[in-house]
Design a protein around this motif. Sequence first.
Motif, short mmCIF file in Angstrom:
data_model
loop_
_atom_site.label_atom_id
_atom_site.label_comp_id
_atom_site.label_asym_id
_atom_site.label_seq_id
_atom_site.Cartn_x
_atom_site.Cartn_y
_atom_site.Cartn_z
N GLU A 72 -8.23 0.49 3.19
CA GLU A 72 -8.73 0.96 4.49
C GLU A 72 -7.97 2.19 4.95
OE1 GLU A 72 -8.39 -2.49 6.98
OE2 GLU A 72 -10.18 -3.45 6.10
N GLU B 134 -5.63 -3.58 3.20
CA GLU B 134 -5.12 -2.67 4.22
C GLU B 134 -4.89 -1.27 3.65
OE1 GLU B 134 -3.90 -5.67 3.57
OE2 GLU B 134 -3.66 -6.80 5.44
N LYS C 187 -1.03 -6.24 0.29
CA LYS C 187 -1.87 -5.57 1.29
C LYS C 187 -2.83 -4.56 0.66
CE LYS C 187 1.96 -2.53 2.68
NZ LYS C 187 2.68 -2.04 3.83
N HIS D 201 0.71 1.41 5.42
CA HIS D 201 0.19 0.84 4.17
C HIS D 201 0.10 1.86 3.04
CE1 HIS D 201 -0.59 -2.62 6.61
NE2 HIS D 201 -1.46 -1.97 7.35
#
Length: 196
Positions: free
Chosen positions: A81, A78, A75, A63
């Motif tokens: 994170e 994601e 995303k 990602h």
Amino acid sequence: MRVLVACEYSARVRDAFRSHGHDAWSCDLLECERDPQWHYQQPVEQVMHLGWDLMVAHPPCTHLAVSGSRHFHRKQREQAEALDFVRLLMDAPILRWCIENPVSVISSAIRQPDQIIQPWQFGHGETKATCLWLHNLPRLKSTNIVQGREARVLMMPPGPDRWKDRSRTYQGIADAMAEQWGNRKLPAIMEQPSLL
């Protein structure tokens, strides 16, 4: 030295440090491809506090890598994170570390890399721009500049293990890390402000 190689299942970097006499361990959620005796198969957060002198970390780039930028809009969670995980690694209680990743959003979201290396600088006639974010470590010096600029990793055919094959550290780079960061006088320790 006690060396933690985070997010590594191949054990290439770990074994390069072990070959120089260091107490090196790999850690990944995946099984180790080599001798599992020196491998933690668990989240790296559970072992970061075990008194390491050096960490080489390979956070997942799925990602983060700009090669997948056309998918970034789908995303965002994601990616956030993944960046938090990179910050966690950079904030580990380890005084010397290297974070390794391809060209990625780490550069714009956290900070620019200290160095970008290529496999052909370390004995492999291929291209794969690899960024290194360094803390209390010197830049890697080329060890064996060779001919060839093939983008073998980029051209790998689709398949279930393509991501694993693309993520393995080149042996020449692993050997350079172990030789240059494990067997030479390293720079003085500098404190780092927390990223978390």
